[in-house]
Each structure stands twice: as C-alpha cells, then as structure tokens.
Design a protein around this motif. Structure first.
Motif, mmCIF file in Angstrom:
data_model
loop_
_atom_site.group_PDB
_atom_site.id
_atom_site.type_symbol
_atom_site.label_atom_id
_atom_site.label_comp_id
_atom_site.label_asym_id
_atom_site.label_seq_id
_atom_site.Cartn_x
_atom_site.Cartn_y
_atom_site.Cartn_z
ATOM 1 N N ARG A 83 0.622 -1.138 0.091
ATOM 2 C CA ARG A 83 -0.071 0.209 0.035
ATOM 3 C C ARG A 83 0.759 1.246 0.018
ATOM 4 N NH1 ARG A 83 -4.333 -2.057 4.703
ATOM 5 N NH2 ARG A 83 -4.795 0.149 4.725
ATOM 6 N N ARG A 84 1.860 1.375 0.795
ATOM 7 C CA ARG A 84 2.739 2.437 1.045
ATOM 8 C C ARG A 84 3.820 2.556 -0.485
ATOM 9 N NH1 ARG A 84 3.053 2.326 7.222
ATOM 10 N NH2 ARG A 84 0.943 3.508 7.435
ATOM 11 N N PRO A 87 1.697 1.362 -4.261
ATOM 12 C CA PRO A 87 0.162 1.725 -4.380
ATOM 13 C C PRO A 87 -0.559 1.414 -5.817
ATOM 14 C CG PRO A 87 1.321 3.731 -4.287
ATOM 15 C CD PRO A 87 2.363 2.428 -4.124
ATOM 16 N N SER A 90 -1.961 -2.261 -5.281
ATOM 17 C CA SER A 90 -2.697 -2.455 -4.451
ATOM 18 C C SER A 90 -4.059 -1.845 -5.156
ATOM 19 C CB SER A 90 -2.688 -1.540 -3.150
ATOM 20 O OG SER A 90 -2.162 -2.110 -2.138
ATOM 21 N N ARG A 91 -3.947 -0.852 -5.891
ATOM 22 C CA ARG A 91 -5.081 -0.072 -6.576
ATOM 23 C C ARG A 91 -5.700 -1.029 -7.720
ATOM 24 N NH1 ARG A 91 -7.876 3.558 -3.844
ATOM 25 N NH2 ARG A 91 -6.753 4.947 -2.952
ATOM 26 N N PRO B 120 -8.262 -1.775 2.666
ATOM 27 C CA PRO B 120 -8.781 -0.830 1.859
ATOM 28 C C PRO B 120 -9.862 -1.356 0.720
ATOM 29 C CG PRO B 120 -6.503 -1.390 1.147
ATOM 30 C CD PRO B 120 -6.919 -2.563 2.414
ATOM 31 N N LEU B 127 -5.052 4.897 0.935
ATOM 32 C CA LEU B 127 -4.748 3.363 1.146
ATOM 33 C C LEU B 127 -4.268 3.117 2.474
ATOM 34 C CD1 LEU B 127 -2.667 2.271 -2.007
ATOM 35 C CD2 LEU B 127 -5.291 1.529 -1.437
ATOM 36 N N GLU B 128 -4.405 4.451 3.365
ATOM 37 C CA GLU B 128 -3.681 4.492 4.818
ATOM 38 C C GLU B 128 -4.806 3.717 5.883
ATOM 39 O OE1 GLU B 128 -0.535 5.025 5.888
ATOM 40 O OE2 GLU B 128 0.132 5.075 3.820
#
Lengths: 324, 169
Positions: A83-84, A87, A90-91, B120, B127-128
C-alpha cells in the motif's frame, strides 16, 4: 465436469513432479480454472493442489518485495508495504473481481488466468485458443472485451488481468521452479507470448514449471496511478486501464513505466511510449504523441473501435494525474 | 475422497468425488441448503460462505481442497438468537424473495471483518486506513453479491446498522 485425479502436493518438488505428466495442471485459488472446467473448456486429467505449499509469504527482497505465488489478491492488496511503496499494485488488485474472489484468487493464478472472450467460453463456436486450428469466431463476430494490440489473424482474445498490468508497469519478474528443480527468472516483459498462430500457448512456461513468486524491484517512481474504465462501477473487467509509475525531476519525467489493460492480447507495455515520455516536460501534446505511439499498430474490430479514442483519453488522464 | 470439515463448529466427515464443489457438498452431502446456487460461476454471490473466517464463493472451490477447514454457513451465523446483522436484515426488510439473503449475510459478515482489519477498497480515497462505511464503500465492498429483487436500500441500511453496533463504522 470431466473426471480428474486430485493430488495434494506435500512440497514444491512433489508438485512439479506430479504436474510434469501430460494433462496435469496446478490449482490453488481455482476461481478461473474451476469455472472453465465446469464448462469443459478446460479438462485436465490431473489437478495438483498447491494451495497448502509454503508459498504464501510476502518478504523484503533485495530492496524490493518477493510475493509468494499463493498469496491471495486480498492479502497482497492489504499488505502495508504494498500500500505504501507499490500503491499501483494495491489499486489494480482492488479494481478487479469481488471481495469473495480476491479472498481466493492467488498471485500466480492471476498471472495465468485465461481470457474472458465469450467464444473461448462457448464450446459450440470455433476458437483457436481452445482447439488449435479450429478458427476464430471473434473475428467478424460480436466484439467488445477484445484486444486491439498484439492481435493476429488467429486470435484477438484479451488478457483480462489488472494485477499483471501493475506488475508490468513496475518491472516485475516471475520466479519459476522448473521440473528439474532449477530456478528461473522471467522478466514480466518476456513472460507472455503474443498469439501469432499458436494462441493456445500464452506464456513461456514449460510443463512442470511452477511459479513460486513474483519479485518486485525497488520502485523506480513514487507517482503511481492505476485508472480503470469499465462497463459498470465495480466487479467488471477493464475496457481500458492504464497503470503509470512516474518519477519527476525538475519538472520533467525522469522515469516512465506505463502499462495497459483492456487493450492487449497480453498485459501491454510499449518501450517506445516510455522512451517518448522520459526526459520531457508533461504536456497535452506529449501525452497525445504517447497515445499515437501506443496505438500505431492497433487493429480494431467494429465492436472495439471505441477503444481507440478511449485509450487516448484514459492515457492522458492517467499521465496528467501522475505528473501534476 | 474422505474429507473432514468443521462446519458451524461441528466436525463432519464426508466422502466426496473430487469434482464436487464446496457448495454442492454443503447442500447435497450435508443437507445445509441455506447456501444457494445462483449462477454457479462466481458472479452472483448467493453461495458465499466463510472459510477460516474469510468470505468466498463456495461454488468456485472444490470440497476436497477444504479438508480440515472451518466453514461457517448462514445456518451458523445465529448463536441461539439472530446475529445483529440478521436482526438488522429483518428490521430493515433487507430482502424480497430471499434467495440472495444467505449469501448477503455471509458476505456482509466477512466484509465487516475486513473493514475492522483496515482493508482498503477500490472506493477508498487513501490506502492508509481509517475507513468508514459510506454508501460508496458499502456498495463497492458488497459488489460481489447481486439481488435480483434490487433490495439494496434495505440490505445497505441493515449492514450499516450492524456495522454501527459493531463499532466498525
């Protein structure tokens, strides 16, 4: 569904051995494979269950990440490092399938999922991917979710993955254990094959090859965007998607890794598009030129003509967001 | 093949052909007909059950691959009395024909757990973490469950009420 032998592999070596026989295939999440087996589009003689092998970890690796082949799409999308730092991945994962499917579908299986071309699924129509040499009902048939890049006179089937688009933009590698136990690394750029006159052969994998992981290098860009356009707001395949990994330096694009879904017979990335963008200041003209480059070899059918302007607009919007 | 599943907290051994889906094993072999077969292709969500706490489409999974797993079906959600989510479905009339309801209930139970774990979604701005069950988040997170009667307003109201009681929203 046709009968098959079920083998639960105790370790990767046993899995590779069991899968090296003709008609054998691996199964882990099974969300695509079982669907195809119900329709008898695929009819393996042996299913080798790898879902309990210790391939479900996400580890730090050489400044990047090593994602085990059986990590579920849910776990990968929710991983804090992904995620960090990645990203876009994740998306892309979260833009695909449904909550239930992401809980089952795995990293390796997502890479190897088959096209959703309706003629591939319909065993009453000819399909070169399903039965080599039979012909292609999609050419001249109803098209919408079909490819316009990398097509051939034998096949215009689209690769449906979102995840693989993000992985191509990130420059990932696919880690494979061969039947003889050796480990091979394939660049994502070389992993998939174009259909040509053998659309049934989709990757460089050999019989018995077991995907053990996907390796992500340290990201080359901190600006990461995945934009997906589809027929409904959720739980649908991409009509067009663009994933961009961008690094800006002094107002110019210092790194561009741009990959595309919904357009290609494989998850698409064009080095000439990346090269055109690199070193230049972002502008509408530059993005249009990138679209011209991307689409220079595009071959649309009546039903996929709309993808030409759509790809241009989605590319522009993605790059605007990533470079602003 | 003989497999043992812990279904709604009871261990049960069944002998199944490798071709049998988890859904068909539950319905045909074990008589748990709450889980429904809608499309049988993972598109409608009516077959959703929880396996080891996670929601999955039981139609797209082989029973033999679940040897040793813990399965919760709609029959196992109530513990003497209706779960808060089930009670909320009654209160908000979250159904018409009821065919999709077992899948909606199991899926929403799993989804609320995912929300609690800070997962998420496509609808999340960041996304945090720190997600709230807005209409957009709810629709996105439940997009794997279709309701042909289109009772989404009642379904969504019920899930949101359960989430608030749960402290997850």
């Amino acid at each position: 569904m046709k009968p098959f032998d079920y083998v639960r592999a105790e370790d990767p070596a046993a899995a590779r051995k069991a899968a090296a026989t003709a008609g054998a295939t691996f199964i882990s999440g099974g969300t695509n494979l079982l669907d195809l087996m119900k329709l008898e589009v695929m009819a393996p003689d042996t299913l080798v269950d790898i879902s309990r092998l210790p391939l479900d970890g996400i580890e730090d690796h050489e400044g990047g990440l090593r994602i085990g082949a059986t990590v579920t799409n849910s776990d990968l999308a929710a991983d804090m490092r992904v995620r960090r730092v990645y990203p876009i991945l994740s998306r892309a994962l979260l833009a695909g399938a449904s909550g239930q499917l992401r809980n089952k579908a795995t990293t390796g299986g997502n890479l190897l999922q088959r096209t959703r071309c309706p003629y591939f699924y319909d065993t009453d129509t000819p399909c070169n991917k399903r039965t080599p040499g039979e012909g292609c009902a999609a050419l001249g048939g109803e098209t919408r979710n079909h490819a316009i890049l990398g097509t051939s006179d034998h096949c215009i089937a689209l690769h449906p993955s979102d995840m693989a688009v993000a992985m191509r933009a990130l420059g990932a590698q696919v880690e494979v254990e061969a039947a003889d136990g050796t480990t091979k690394l394939h660049e994502m750029d070389d992993f998939y094959r174009l259909p040509g006159d053998t659309p049934h052969i989709e990757t460089v994998l050999q019989p018995g090859d077991l995907i053990t992981a996907v390796r992500l290098p340290a990201p080359q860009g901190d600006r990461q965007v995945y934009r997906k356009v589809r027929d409904r707001a959720s739980y649908a395949f991409a009509l067009v998607s663009v994933g961009a990994v961008i690094r800006m330096e002094q107002g110019r694009i210092a790194h561009a890794g741009v990959a595309f879904g919904g357009l290609g017979t494989k998850p698409w990335r064009d080095p000439e598009v990346d090269a055109l963008l690199t070193g230049n200041a972002p502008s509408r003209e530059l993005f249009d030129e990138a679209a011209d480059t991307l689409l220079r070899g595009a071959k649309a059918q009546d039903g996929t003509e709309f993808k030409l302007p759509l790809a241009r607009r989605v590319l522009r919007a993605t790059l605007e967001e990533a470079t602003q | 093949m003989k497999i043992t599943l812990t279904i709604n907290k009871h261990a049960q051994t069944v002998d199944v052909d490798p071709r049998v889906s988890l859904l068909d094993a539950l319905r045909g072999e074990l008589g748990l007909t709450g889980s429904k077969k809608g499309c049988d292709h993972g598109q409608c969500g009516a077959c959703t059950v929880l396996v080891n706490g996670r929601r999955i489409n039981s139609c797209l999974s082989l029973a033999v691959m679940h040897d040793g797993d813990e399965v919760t079906t709609v029959e196992g959600l109530a513990n003497g009395e209706l779960s808060p989510l089930q009670a909320a479905f009654v209160e908000h009339d979250g159904f018409q024909c009821g065919f999709c309801t077992p899948g909606q209930l199991c899926s929403a139970t799993g989804m609320l757990g995912e929300l609690e774990d800070g997962w998420p979604s496509h609808a999340s701005d960041s996304l945090e973490g720190g997600y709230e069950l807005t209409e957009e988040e709810l629709s996105e997170r439940m997009s794997g469950n279709l309701c042909r009667c289109s009772c989404y307003p009642g379904i969504n109201a019920a899930i949101r009420q359960a989430a608030e009681k749960d402290g997850a929203a």
